[in-house]
Write an enzyme that holds these catalytic residues in place. Structure first.
Site, PDB file in Angstrom:
ATOM      1  N   ARG A  88      38.444  42.588  31.375  1.00  0.00           N
ATOM      2  CA  ARG A  88      37.519  43.276  32.264  1.00  0.00           C
ATOM      3  C   ARG A  88      36.131  43.274  31.609  1.00  0.00           C
ATOM      4  O   ARG A  88      36.013  43.085  30.396  1.00  0.00           O
ATOM      5  CB  ARG A  88      37.970  44.720  32.498  1.00  0.00           C
ATOM      6  CG  ARG A  88      39.373  44.847  33.103  1.00  0.00           C
ATOM      7  CD  ARG A  88      39.763  46.315  33.194  1.00  0.00           C
ATOM      8  NE  ARG A  88      41.088  46.496  33.804  1.00  0.00           N
ATOM      9  CZ  ARG A  88      42.230  46.570  33.120  1.00  0.00           C
ATOM     10  NH1 ARG A  88      42.213  46.470  31.797  1.00  0.00           N
ATOM     11  NH2 ARG A  88      43.388  46.720  33.750  1.00  0.00           N
ATOM     12  N   LYS A 105      42.442  50.129  30.358  1.00  0.00           N
ATOM     13  CA  LYS A 105      42.537  51.353  31.164  1.00  0.00           C
ATOM     14  C   LYS A 105      43.628  52.267  30.628  1.00  0.00           C
ATOM     15  O   LYS A 105      44.675  51.817  30.183  1.00  0.00           O
ATOM     16  CB  LYS A 105      42.851  50.989  32.623  1.00  0.00           C
ATOM     17  CG  LYS A 105      41.667  50.435  33.399  1.00  0.00           C
ATOM     18  CD  LYS A 105      42.037  50.248  34.858  1.00  0.00           C
ATOM     19  CE  LYS A 105      40.851  49.797  35.693  1.00  0.00           C
ATOM     20  NZ  LYS A 105      41.216  49.628  37.112  1.00  0.00           N
ATOM     21  N   HIS A 115      34.747  40.027  37.883  1.00  0.00           N
ATOM     22  CA  HIS A 115      36.173  40.373  37.898  1.00  0.00           C
ATOM     23  C   HIS A 115      37.007  39.241  38.493  1.00  0.00           C
ATOM     24  O   HIS A 115      38.202  39.127  38.191  1.00  0.00           O
ATOM     25  CB  HIS A 115      36.390  41.659  38.696  1.00  0.00           C
ATOM     26  CG  HIS A 115      37.664  42.363  38.342  1.00  0.00           C
ATOM     27  ND1 HIS A 115      37.865  43.003  37.135  1.00  0.00           N
ATOM     28  CD2 HIS A 115      38.822  42.520  39.033  1.00  0.00           C
ATOM     29  CE1 HIS A 115      39.073  43.525  37.107  1.00  0.00           C
ATOM     30  NE2 HIS A 115      39.680  43.248  38.246  1.00  0.00           N
ATOM     31  N   ARG A 139      38.636  37.186  35.896  1.00  0.00           N
ATOM     32  CA  ARG A 139      39.912  37.746  35.409  1.00  0.00           C
ATOM     33  C   ARG A 139      41.042  37.380  36.364  1.00  0.00           C
ATOM     34  O   ARG A 139      42.134  37.005  35.939  1.00  0.00           O
ATOM     35  CB  ARG A 139      39.762  39.262  35.274  1.00  0.00           C
ATOM     36  CG  ARG A 139      41.030  40.030  34.925  1.00  0.00           C
ATOM     37  CD  ARG A 139      40.673  41.493  34.677  1.00  0.00           C
ATOM     38  NE  ARG A 139      41.787  42.404  34.890  1.00  0.00           N
ATOM     39  CZ  ARG A 139      42.635  42.777  33.961  1.00  0.00           C
ATOM     40  NH1 ARG A 139      42.546  42.268  32.745  1.00  0.00           N
ATOM     41  NH2 ARG A 139      43.603  43.638  34.220  1.00  0.00           N
ATOM     42  N   HIS A 172      48.518  45.292  32.923  1.00  0.00           N
ATOM     43  CA  HIS A 172      48.919  46.030  34.116  1.00  0.00           C
ATOM     44  C   HIS A 172      50.076  46.967  33.781  1.00  0.00           C
ATOM     45  O   HIS A 172      51.030  46.585  33.111  1.00  0.00           O
ATOM     46  CB  HIS A 172      49.367  45.069  35.225  1.00  0.00           C
ATOM     47  CG  HIS A 172      48.227  44.357  35.880  1.00  0.00           C
ATOM     48  ND1 HIS A 172      48.395  43.202  36.614  1.00  0.00           N
ATOM     49  CD2 HIS A 172      46.893  44.623  35.910  1.00  0.00           C
ATOM     50  CE1 HIS A 172      47.221  42.803  37.066  1.00  0.00           C
ATOM     51  NE2 HIS A 172      46.300  43.651  36.652  1.00  0.00           N
ATOM     52  N   TYR A 225      49.342  38.089  42.550  1.00  0.00           N
ATOM     53  CA  TYR A 225      48.887  36.729  42.261  1.00  0.00           C
ATOM     54  C   TYR A 225      49.837  35.668  42.815  1.00  0.00           C
ATOM     55  O   TYR A 225      49.450  34.525  43.007  1.00  0.00           O
ATOM     56  CB  TYR A 225      48.698  36.551  40.751  1.00  0.00           C
ATOM     57  CG  TYR A 225      47.592  37.418  40.219  1.00  0.00           C
ATOM     58  CD1 TYR A 225      46.259  37.114  40.469  1.00  0.00           C
ATOM     59  CD2 TYR A 225      47.879  38.577  39.492  1.00  0.00           C
ATOM     60  CE1 TYR A 225      45.242  37.938  40.006  1.00  0.00           C
ATOM     61  CE2 TYR A 225      46.864  39.398  39.032  1.00  0.00           C
ATOM     62  CZ  TYR A 225      45.550  39.070  39.294  1.00  0.00           C
ATOM     63  OH  TYR A 225      44.550  39.886  38.843  1.00  0.00           O
TER      64      TYR A 225
END
Length: 304
Positions: free
Chosen positions: A159, A182, A250, A253, A276, A285
């Protein structure tokens, strides 16, 4: 204790006990303040702590309708985030302050259809990484810096905030890089030779002498590089390369994950590389990869 004091106690709990990021605390602050302001206006009086335990499902639905209307209506995704924040706040009220509210669980948020990622193609990604060096209006070190940042986004799946959080002590890069993403979750990502080379080229050209703990990427005047600069750089590259508006930083990514999947990488590995928390997030994806297969089939098959 007033409702406002309860909210402040909840925010302190998030920041100090749960170690939530400043951005998360900021989002919960905005959601909680908006919620209490609506209740106060709706009832025509200041809201007490006890009153929060009496908020009805109808009142909460009225609040969601309020968010949906007005001059700046929120999207279903944003409304869902607001509702999630309010539920978390009420769970805190129940467990820590002894003010339960069963009605909150009866309200469902708007349906949010997850959008499929919109990556760039491999050729477009190569163009994005090469283009900064062709800009005659930038100094050589600035072009090398922009190329290094974009290469980290695409080559490591970072990110923007993760790339810009690197310090001088992280470089020169090794075979892998430890990233805190995150939720303060740490992951290890491999570093490709092309990524190492781009960062080394930037370091060799940068006019600044940096201490190990200082930000690695610097702006023209020497301060830390901002996410806005990376976004503006990508916007300029879109214009020069004729890319769609979805080609954001983004999206690099997203492209990292999509191109890995197309090359045969498994979803679990991609999940770990992206950091994730849920595999369902990574599974988006597969929709992109399947769509490209169908597009290739439609363009190549003689009976299509």
């Amino acid at each position: 204790m007033t409702a406002a004091e309860a909210l402040q106690a909840f925010l302190s709990h998030l920041a100090q006990e749960r170690r939530a990021s400043p951005r998360t605390v900021e989002a919960y602050t905005a959601a909680g303040s908006r919620y209490l302001a609506f209740l106060s206006q709706h009832r025509g009086e200041a809201i007490s702590l006890a009153a929060l335990g009496e908020v009805s499902a109808a009142e909460l639905r009225a609040f969601l309708a309020h968010l949906r209307g007005g001059e700046r209506p929120l999207s279903p995704r944003s409304m869902s985030q607001q509702l999630s924040a309010i539920r978390t706040f009420h769970r805190y009220l129940d467990r820590r302050l002894g003010v339960p509210n069963a009605a909150i669980g009866l309200v469902r948020g708007p349906r949010v259809k997850p959008g499929a990622p919109r990556p760039v193609t491999e050729d477009q990604a190569r163009g994005v990484l090469a283009e900064p060096g062709l800009d005659p209006d930038r100094e050589d070190w600035e072009a090398a810096r922009d190329e290094a940042v974009l290469t980290l986004l695409y080559g490591c799946g970072l990110r923007i905030s993760e790339a810009l959080s690197l310090t001088r002590g992280d470089a020169p890069l090794g075979q892998s890089l430890r990233i805190t993403g995150k939720g303060s979750k740490t992951r290890v990502v491999p570093v490709l030779p092309a990524v190492r080379a781009a960062v080394e080229a930037y370091l060799a050209a940068a006019p600044f002498s940096l201490e190990p703990g200082e930000p690695l990427f610097r702006a023209k005047r020497g301060g830390p590089l901002s996410p806005r600069h990376v976004q503006a750089t990508m916007q300029a590259l879109r214009g020069r390369l004729g890319l769609p508006s979805s080609a954001t930083p983004h999206a690099l990514r997203h492209s990292f994950a999509t191109h890995l999947l197309g090359a045969g990488a498994d979803l679990r590995s991609i999940q770990e590389l992206l950091g994730h928390a849920s595999l369902s997030t990574t599974q988006r994806y597969t929709e992109v990869d399947a769509a490209r297969l169908l597009e290739a089939y439609a363009s190549a098959h003689p009976r299509a």
